[in-house]
Write a protein that holds these residues in place. Structure first.
Motif, PDB file in Angstrom:
ATOM      1  N   GLY A 239       0.773  -1.202  -0.155  1.00  0.00           N
ATOM      2  CA  GLY A 239      -0.038  -0.091  -0.018  1.00  0.00           C
ATOM      3  C   GLY A 239       0.779   1.310  -0.204  1.00  0.00           C
ATOM      4  O   GLY A 239       0.725   2.224  -0.549  1.00  0.00           O
ATOM      5  N   GLN A 240       1.760   1.302   0.706  1.00  0.00           N
ATOM      6  CA  GLN A 240       2.646   2.289   0.721  1.00  0.00           C
ATOM      7  C   GLN A 240       3.379   2.619  -0.498  1.00  0.00           C
ATOM      8  O   GLN A 240       3.634   3.719  -1.012  1.00  0.00           O
ATOM      9  CB  GLN A 240       3.821   2.243   1.783  1.00  0.00           C
ATOM     10  N   THR A 241       3.843   1.400  -0.978  1.00  0.00           N
ATOM     11  CA  THR A 241       4.673   1.632  -2.618  1.00  0.00           C
ATOM     12  C   THR A 241       3.524   2.296  -3.285  1.00  0.00           C
ATOM     13  O   THR A 241       3.961   3.119  -4.336  1.00  0.00           O
ATOM     14  CB  THR A 241       4.997   0.188  -3.233  1.00  0.00           C
ATOM     15  N   LEU A 242       2.313   1.875  -3.509  1.00  0.00           N
ATOM     16  CA  LEU A 242       1.516   2.325  -4.380  1.00  0.00           C
ATOM     17  C   LEU A 242       1.064   3.763  -4.093  1.00  0.00           C
ATOM     18  O   LEU A 242       1.100   4.559  -5.123  1.00  0.00           O
ATOM     19  CB  LEU A 242      -0.070   1.639  -4.104  1.00  0.00           C
ATOM     20  N   MET A 243       1.112   4.287  -2.894  1.00  0.00           N
ATOM     21  CA  MET A 243       0.980   5.783  -2.786  1.00  0.00           C
ATOM     22  C   MET A 243       2.301   6.540  -2.916  1.00  0.00           C
ATOM     23  O   MET A 243       2.333   7.587  -3.078  1.00  0.00           O
ATOM     24  CB  MET A 243       0.364   5.970  -1.131  1.00  0.00           C
ATOM     25  N   GLU A 244       3.241   5.924  -2.896  1.00  0.00           N
ATOM     26  CA  GLU A 244       4.610   6.517  -3.222  1.00  0.00           C
ATOM     27  C   GLU A 244       4.851   6.659  -4.852  1.00  0.00           C
ATOM     28  O   GLU A 244       5.603   7.604  -5.106  1.00  0.00           O
ATOM     29  CB  GLU A 244       5.876   5.725  -2.611  1.00  0.00           C
ATOM     30  N   ILE A 245       4.296   6.058  -5.687  1.00  0.00           N
ATOM     31  CA  ILE A 245       4.636   6.066  -6.951  1.00  0.00           C
ATOM     32  C   ILE A 245       4.117   7.343  -7.619  1.00  0.00           C
ATOM     33  O   ILE A 245       4.815   8.116  -8.194  1.00  0.00           O
ATOM     34  CB  ILE A 245       3.879   5.214  -7.638  1.00  0.00           C
ATOM     35  N   PRO A 246       3.021   8.175  -7.008  1.00  0.00           N
ATOM     36  CA  PRO A 246       2.644   9.465  -7.354  1.00  0.00           C
ATOM     37  C   PRO A 246       3.566  10.455  -7.112  1.00  0.00           C
ATOM     38  O   PRO A 246       4.070  11.461  -7.930  1.00  0.00           O
ATOM     39  CB  PRO A 246       1.449   9.839  -6.928  1.00  0.00           C
ATOM     40  N   LEU A 247       4.293  10.237  -6.121  1.00  0.00           N
ATOM     41  CA  LEU A 247       5.219  11.260  -5.454  1.00  0.00           C
ATOM     42  C   LEU A 247       6.552  11.000  -6.476  1.00  0.00           C
ATOM     43  O   LEU A 247       7.232  12.094  -6.840  1.00  0.00           O
ATOM     44  CB  LEU A 247       5.883  10.975  -4.152  1.00  0.00           C
ATOM     45  N   MET A 248       6.884   9.691  -6.890  1.00  0.00           N
ATOM     46  CA  MET A 248       8.224   9.497  -7.761  1.00  0.00           C
ATOM     47  C   MET A 248       7.827  10.280  -9.230  1.00  0.00           C
ATOM     48  O   MET A 248       8.937  10.658  -9.682  1.00  0.00           O
ATOM     49  CB  MET A 248       8.512   8.117  -7.938  1.00  0.00           C
ATOM     50  N   TRP A 249       6.622  10.206  -9.290  1.00  0.00           N
ATOM     51  CA  TRP A 249       6.106  10.664 -10.933  1.00  0.00           C
ATOM     52  C   TRP A 249       6.073  12.191 -10.915  1.00  0.00           C
ATOM     53  O   TRP A 249       6.117  12.787 -11.942  1.00  0.00           O
ATOM     54  CB  TRP A 249       4.861   9.849 -11.376  1.00  0.00           C
ATOM     55  N   GLU A 250       5.537  12.663  -9.794  1.00  0.00           N
ATOM     56  CA  GLU A 250       5.133  14.365  -9.883  1.00  0.00           C
ATOM     57  C   GLU A 250       6.061  14.931  -9.014  1.00  0.00           C
ATOM     58  O   GLU A 250       5.881  16.231  -9.322  1.00  0.00           O
ATOM     59  CB  GLU A 250       3.792  14.119  -9.337  1.00  0.00           C
ATOM     60  N   TRP A 251       6.750  14.742  -8.075  1.00  0.00           N
ATOM     61  CA  TRP A 251       7.596  15.433  -7.414  1.00  0.00           C
ATOM     62  C   TRP A 251       8.699  15.918  -8.204  1.00  0.00           C
ATOM     63  O   TRP A 251       9.460  15.231  -9.299  1.00  0.00           O
ATOM     64  CB  TRP A 251       8.318  14.956  -6.335  1.00  0.00           C
ATOM     65  N   PRO A 252       9.447  16.980  -7.923  1.00  0.00           N
ATOM     66  CA  PRO A 252      10.822  17.493  -8.674  1.00  0.00           C
ATOM     67  C   PRO A 252      11.858  16.261  -8.283  1.00  0.00           C
ATOM     68  O   PRO A 252      12.024  15.695  -7.344  1.00  0.00           O
ATOM     69  CB  PRO A 252      11.208  18.534  -8.036  1.00  0.00           C
ATOM     70  N   VAL A 253      12.643  15.949  -9.418  1.00  0.00           N
ATOM     71  CA  VAL A 253      13.461  14.840  -9.209  1.00  0.00           C
ATOM     72  C   VAL A 253      14.499  14.934  -8.129  1.00  0.00           C
ATOM     73  O   VAL A 253      14.654  13.763  -7.247  1.00  0.00           O
ATOM     74  CB  VAL A 253      14.104  14.857 -10.509  1.00  0.00           C
ATOM     75  N   GLU A 254      15.165  16.064  -7.752  1.00  0.00           N
ATOM     76  CA  GLU A 254      15.881  16.112  -6.856  1.00  0.00           C
ATOM     77  C   GLU A 254      15.404  16.100  -5.312  1.00  0.00           C
ATOM     78  O   GLU A 254      15.861  15.618  -4.448  1.00  0.00           O
ATOM     79  CB  GLU A 254      16.665  17.604  -6.809  1.00  0.00           C
ATOM     80  N   GLU A 255      14.162  16.326  -5.429  1.00  0.00           N
ATOM     81  CA  GLU A 255      13.086  16.201  -4.041  1.00  0.00           C
ATOM     82  C   GLU A 255      12.958  14.791  -4.096  1.00  0.00           C
ATOM     83  O   GLU A 255      13.085  14.045  -2.666  1.00  0.00           O
ATOM     84  CB  GLU A 255      11.810  16.975  -4.150  1.00  0.00           C
ATOM     85  N   CYS A 256      12.815  13.868  -5.011  1.00  0.00           N
ATOM     86  CA  CYS A 256      12.818  12.754  -4.945  1.00  0.00           C
ATOM     87  C   CYS A 256      14.085  11.793  -4.349  1.00  0.00           C
ATOM     88  O   CYS A 256      14.039  10.990  -3.335  1.00  0.00           O
ATOM     89  CB  CYS A 256      12.148  12.033  -6.129  1.00  0.00           C
ATOM     90  N   LEU A 257      15.131  12.107  -5.037  1.00  0.00           N
ATOM     91  CA  LEU A 257      16.355  11.830  -4.628  1.00  0.00           C
ATOM     92  C   LEU A 257      17.009  12.209  -3.217  1.00  0.00           C
ATOM     93  O   LEU A 257      17.603  11.472  -2.782  1.00  0.00           O
ATOM     94  CB  LEU A 257      17.386  12.239  -5.620  1.00  0.00           C
ATOM     95  N   GLY A 258      16.258  13.190  -2.592  1.00  0.00           N
ATOM     96  CA  GLY A 258      16.605  13.761  -1.557  1.00  0.00           C
ATOM     97  C   GLY A 258      16.055  12.593  -0.313  1.00  0.00           C
ATOM     98  O   GLY A 258      16.590  12.689   0.838  1.00  0.00           O
ATOM     99  N   LEU A 259      15.069  11.804  -0.859  1.00  0.00           N
ATOM    100  CA  LEU A 259      14.687  10.743   0.267  1.00  0.00           C
ATOM    101  C   LEU A 259      15.575   9.785   0.430  1.00  0.00           C
ATOM    102  O   LEU A 259      15.407   8.971   1.345  1.00  0.00           O
ATOM    103  CB  LEU A 259      13.320  10.285  -0.501  1.00  0.00           C
ATOM    104  N   ILE A 260      16.629   9.579  -0.328  1.00  0.00           N
ATOM    105  CA  ILE A 260      17.595   8.373  -0.298  1.00  0.00           C
ATOM    106  C   ILE A 260      18.824   8.897   0.909  1.00  0.00           C
ATOM    107  O   ILE A 260      19.574   9.939   0.529  1.00  0.00           O
ATOM    108  CB  ILE A 260      18.535   8.292  -1.415  1.00  0.00           C
ATOM    109  N   GLN A 261      18.564   8.195   1.994  1.00  0.00           N
ATOM    110  CA  GLN A 261      19.312   8.715   3.285  1.00  0.00           C
ATOM    111  C   GLN A 261      20.731   7.961   3.385  1.00  0.00           C
ATOM    112  O   GLN A 261      21.475   8.315   3.997  1.00  0.00           O
ATOM    113  CB  GLN A 261      18.476   8.308   4.508  1.00  0.00           C
TER     114      GLN A 261
END
Length: 307
Positions: free
Chosen positions: A79-101
């Motif tokens: 369920g979390q993966t399903l809801m994270e996909i829109p973030l990966m597709w719609e957020w700015p790329v660098e904002e997505c990559l900032g999630l990698i800790q």
């Protein structure tokens, strides 16, 4: 309304929903995802039944209560993966990559790139595979194999968001595979989702968690024709909305073997090793065992035989 207009309307609605969901924060998206997974567990739908069947196959010696907890957790992670996909597709790329800790295995990547012969990058349905693909396509020349959706209008959207930073999406036909081989020979990266149940052409049956399952021979063919290095990767979801850990692992030897059974056995074992690290984050809701050795009872419907 004709069928084409209906398909276009469905695509428009789906894209709008993804854009709206893409405005959520990571914590909010994961909270909603966990709720959706919990509902899937409570109402005992198809996803729960498939998950429980898969876990019985793969972890037969696990105590029943522990396997039940794993199934519940798996649905929540899906369920979390399903809801994270829109973030990966719609957020700015660098904002997505900032999630990698955290990043494990970067030296393996650098060593493989230094050879100049390309990388066949295996990304199973483990953790957040969209973030994994986004990271590599943002940093390297990359082409990813994909299966087109049934709705043409949605395919256009999917190609646009996944390729917004230059990544190529190629179909699994002769032309697409030729492009991947060319890219590998030029030192690029070919991304493959290796744990799907492929069509009957270009396959072998090899063990995956103890059962001989239909497996793609594409990976070994790409390696044989390009001399590329195989690596396997996944993005592990960290607790409490703290982001992700990107992990790169070596694959099992003989992934490029001429014998298709030997090669696909190495492929499946490479995937299995990663799944065992974080089994709750694997997509157990997928019917991976529906194509066993022909004549074997179908585990999802024992009255039928696999073909």
């Amino acid at each position: 309304m004709n069928s084409r207009s209906m398909a276009a309307s469905k695509a428009t609605f789906l894209i709008l929903a993804l854009k709206l969901a893409g405005k959520l924060s990571l914590r909010s998206a994961q909270l909603i995802g966990r709720l959706l997974g919990t509902l899937g567990w409570v109402f005992k739908g198809r996803s729960r039944k498939v998950t429980e069947t898969n876990l019985r196959i793969c972890f037969p010696d696990m105590p029943e209560n522990q396997r039940r907890d794993l199934a519940r957790s798996s649905l929540r992670h899906t369920g979390q993966t399903l809801m994270e996909i829109p973030l990966m597709w719609e957020w700015p790329v660098e904002e997505c990559l900032g999630l990698i800790q955290e990043f494990e295995g970067e030296q393996l990547l650098n060593d493989a790139l230094a050879k100049g012969q390309g990388i066949v990058l295996l990304a199973p349905h483990l953790g957040n595979w969209e973030l994994t693909g986004l990271y590599f396509s943002s940093r390297h020349r990359m082409a990813a194999l994909y299966s087109p959706p049934h709705i043409r209008e949605f395919e256009d959207y999917m190609i646009r968001v996944r390729g917004r930073i230059g990544s190529e999406l190629v179909r699994g036909d002769r032309r697409g595979l030729a492009r991947m081989i060319t890219l590998l020979r030029e030192g690029g990266i070919a991304g493959i989702l290796p744990d799907q149940s492929p069509r009957a052409k270009g396959v072998a049956h090899a063990p995956f968690f103890g059962l001989n399952v239909r497996t793609m021979t594409l990976v070994s063919k790409l390696l044989q024709k390009s001399g590329a290095t195989p690596l396997i990767t996944f993005s592990e979801r960290l607790k409490d909305g703290k982001g992700f850990r990107l992990i790169i692992r070596e694959c099992e030897p003989e992934l490029d073997a001429a014998d298709p059974v030997v090669a696909t056995t190495a492929l499946n074992l490479s995937i299995e090793n990663c799944v065992r690290e974080i089994p709750e984050q694997y997509q157990w809701e997928y019917k991976r065992f529906r194509h066993l050795t022909p004549g074997t009872p179908n585990p999802y419907n024992p009255k039928k035989l696999c073909r």
